[in-house]
Design an enzyme around this catalytic site. Structure first.
Site, mmCIF file in Angstrom:
data_model
loop_
_atom_site.group_PDB
_atom_site.id
_atom_site.type_symbol
_atom_site.label_atom_id
_atom_site.label_comp_id
_atom_site.label_asym_id
_atom_site.label_seq_id
_atom_site.Cartn_x
_atom_site.Cartn_y
_atom_site.Cartn_z
ATOM 1 N N ARG A 73 0.913 -0.976 0.071
ATOM 2 C CA ARG A 73 -0.157 0.056 -0.099
ATOM 3 C C ARG A 73 0.950 1.428 0.091
ATOM 4 N NH1 ARG A 73 -3.838 -1.369 5.020
ATOM 5 N NH2 ARG A 73 -2.363 -2.687 5.353
ATOM 6 N N THR A 114 4.079 -14.285 9.626
ATOM 7 C CA THR A 114 5.065 -13.662 10.482
ATOM 8 C C THR A 114 5.558 -14.941 11.504
ATOM 9 O OG1 THR A 114 2.880 -13.218 11.972
ATOM 10 C CG2 THR A 114 3.934 -11.427 11.004
ATOM 11 N N GLY A 170 -4.780 -7.337 14.723
ATOM 12 C CA GLY A 170 -5.234 -8.530 15.474
ATOM 13 C C GLY A 170 -5.656 -7.915 16.794
ATOM 14 N N GLU A 220 -6.797 -12.357 14.203
ATOM 15 C CA GLU A 220 -6.647 -11.407 12.933
ATOM 16 C C GLU A 220 -8.053 -10.877 12.666
ATOM 17 O OE1 GLU A 220 -3.610 -10.259 11.925
ATOM 18 O OE2 GLU A 220 -3.409 -11.262 13.816
ATOM 19 N N ASN A 233 1.324 1.553 7.057
ATOM 20 C CA ASN A 233 1.063 0.788 5.973
ATOM 21 C C ASN A 233 0.688 1.468 4.526
ATOM 22 O OD1 ASN A 233 0.499 -1.725 7.260
ATOM 23 N ND2 ASN A 233 -1.012 -0.797 8.401
ATOM 24 N N ASN A 270 37.636 41.300 4.908
ATOM 25 C CA ASN A 270 36.028 41.599 4.508
ATOM 26 C C ASN A 270 36.223 41.282 3.077
ATOM 27 O OD1 ASN A 270 33.747 43.217 5.139
ATOM 28 N ND2 ASN A 270 34.260 43.952 3.442
ATOM 29 N N ALA A 273 38.061 47.808 -6.295
ATOM 30 C CA ALA A 273 36.597 47.365 -6.886
ATOM 31 C C ALA A 273 36.852 46.916 -8.350
ATOM 32 C CB ALA A 273 35.597 48.486 -6.653
ATOM 33 N N ARG A 304 41.974 46.099 -13.612
ATOM 34 C CA ARG A 304 41.011 46.605 -14.202
ATOM 35 C C ARG A 304 41.209 47.641 -15.374
ATOM 36 N NH1 ARG A 304 38.258 49.694 -9.176
ATOM 37 N NH2 ARG A 304 39.483 51.855 -9.734
#
Ligand code: UD1
Ligand code: MG
Length: 501
Positions: free
Chosen positions: A33, A99, A160, A175, A248, A397, A443, A460
């Site tokens: 299930r 079982t 059961g 059962e 289940n 930083n 930067a 840069r």
């Protein structure tokens, strides 16, 4: 999975061991299930599989042997056992003939077993160790041949029933599908957890019939057989029927998850943790939260996660196998396999991937992703960055919008930033590269070469302003008009118009 103890387990005590004990867990069923390719007992529930929960509940018994009956998905279940219970012995039940048949096969694998045999269905994950211990103590104390754990439940459908005689003694377990209408009306059910005397169980199992609606060997029939032979059989009642709930289908699984969530949250709250919205806080049984921590709403603490004293986690945060130091805060973030130092700060909106390590008072801020990154005490990566394969020293930083360029398309490379460094916004660190202690970077730099301690690296293009470009090339646009007005204003006030700033 780790062996960290949830609050309820921490309170549990190890009982004395007058006998050798064997634990048998029944886990061969398919769990039709669940409608899943995963065997039912391997479905996860707050940090353990269903089977893992059952094994954990049995662990404090200190059994000499644990046998797990496997069948459906046997290879997967065996592999899982290797991870979570390497000392357990898997025993194959090729066909699921009931079982009773399963327990018979299990006992065949331990022919020398004596003393108490504890049998537990593999699908009762809310079972607590204290309850298993109480069952075994009652069984051994009464020198019973067999004792069943029973519970009064609001809805016994499918289970059961415990049938008692006029004296209230156990007569049989029947059962539902084999039960009479009167028996079906009984609300005392068999939880699927038992203690047996090994020798008498073995003998009774040899006499089981398959004369029932399913044509199976029912373990439960052992009780009537023993009773008829004049052996003492007993019922032990569970204090809380919730512990005996089986799983289940996925609807039941989700109901169990909610119940376990509440149990775990309540346990932590009682140890001094604030959980602001327990309904949206999901803490695995394997996670640990120290006192005065505050867990805000929509938060999941998974696996081996540890939240330190006074730390703040959440809202909207998922931590997997992550350690958060005392007094740290992790806000609206996701972390896997990370370490957050004491008083460090993470988020909002950070993603810490495995081997991210933040030192004391370190900071990983907003829209920052880290991976294999060590960020030293007091160092900060506050905004919009990726830090991968990196070591950052102390009190440095990292400017906003920085990328640690760790991947050349084939291999990963490492970047090392020293202590007290200040790197500019919008930097690329093209690894492998090193920035020395106290160095600065400008930067917008693409740093491809090492920067010596104390240097300022600029990598840069130089800025060039082409005066009057917009007036000439974009004449008639709103930009040109704005530029013209700015020129006139500047002329009136005697100042110089600045273009292209
Ligand atoms: C069983 C009990 C029932 C009890 C209920 C509690 C029997 C006959 N009935 O019913 O009285 O109220 O549990 O949940 O025992 N398994 C095997 N091999 C098999 C059959 C089952 O390993 O051949 C395992 C399953 O994987 C499961 C456990 O045994 O973990 C119980 O089996 P299941 O079919 O769920 O029994 P129930 O019908 O629930
Ligand atoms: Mg069942």
């Amino acid at each position: 999975m780790t062996a960290r103890l949830s609050p309820s387990r921490r309170e549990s005590h190890v009982v004395s061991q007058p006998h050798l004990r064997t634990v048998v867990v029944l886990a061969a069923g398919e769990g039709k299930r669940m409608k899943s390719s995963l065997p039912k007992v391997l479905h996860p529930l707050l940090g353990r599989t269903l089977l893992g929960h059952v094994l954990a509940a049995a662990a404090p018994l200190g059994a000499d042997r644990t046998v797990v009956v496997v069948g459906h998905g046997a290879d997967q279940v065996r592999a899982h056992l290797t991870d979570v219970a390497p000392a357990a012995t898997p025993v194959l039940q090729e066909r699921q003939l009931g079982t009773g048949h399963a327990v018979r096969i299990a006992l065949d694998a331990v022919p020398d077993a004596t003393g108490t045999v504890v049998v537990i269905n593999g699908d009762v994950p809310l079972l607590r160790p204290e309850t298993v211990q109480a069952l075994v103590e009652a069984h051994e104390g009464a020198a019973a041949a067999a004792t069943v754990l029973a519970a009064e439940v609001p809805d016994p459908t499918g289970l059961g029933r415990i049938v008692r005689d006029v004296q209230g003694q156990l007569e049989q377990i029947v059962e539902e599908r084999d039960a009479s209408p009167q028996q079906r009306a009984l609300r005392e059910i068999n939880a699927g957890i038992y203690a047996f005397d090994a020798a008498r169980l073995r003998e009774a199992l040899g006499k089981l019939s398959t004369d029932n609606d399913q044509g199976e060997e029912y373990l439960t029939d052992v009780f009537a057989l023993l009773r008829d032979a004049g052996e003492p059989v007993a019922v032990h009642c569970a204090a809380d029927h919730v512990e005996t709930l089986g799983c289940n289908d996925r609807v039941e699984l989700s109901a169990l998850r909610r119940l376990l969530r509440d149990r775990v949250n309540e346990g932590w709250m009682r140890t001094g943790v604030s959980i602001l919205d327990p309904h949206t806080t999901w803490i695995d049984v394997t996670a640990t939260v120290e006192r005065d921590a505050v867990i805000d709403q929509n938060t999941q603490l998974q696996g081996a996660t540890v939240v330190g004293e006074g730390a703040l986690v959440g809202p909207d945060t998922t931590l997997v196998d992550t350690v958060v130091g005392a007094g740290a805060s992790v806000v609206r973030s996701h972390a896997v396999g990370a370490e957050v130092g004491p008083e460090a700060s993470v988020g909002p909106y950070a993603y810490l991937r495995p081997e991210s390590r933040l030192g004391r008072k370190a900071k990983v801020g907003t829209f920052v992703e880290t991976k294999k990154a060590s960020i030293g005490d007091g160092s900060k990566v506050p905004h919009l960055s990726y830090v991968g394969d990196a070591t950052i020293g102390e009190h440095s930083n990292i400017g906003a919008a920085t990328v640690f360029v760790n991947y050349d398309g084939v291999r990963k490379h490492h970047t090392t930033i020293g202590s007290h460094a200040r790197t500019g916004a919008d930097n690329m660190f093209v690894a492998p590269v090193r920035v020395g202690d106290g160095a600065y970077t400008a930067a917008g730099s693409v740093i491809t070469g090492d920067v010596p301690p104390g240097a300022m690296a600029v990598a840069r293009g130089q800025q060039r302003n082409v005066e009057g470009w917009v007036l000439r090339k974009r004449a008639g646009t709103e930009a040109a008009e704005a530029a013209r007005r700015a020129g006139e204003d500047a002329a009136e006030t005697g100042g110089a118009a600045r273009e292209g700033d």
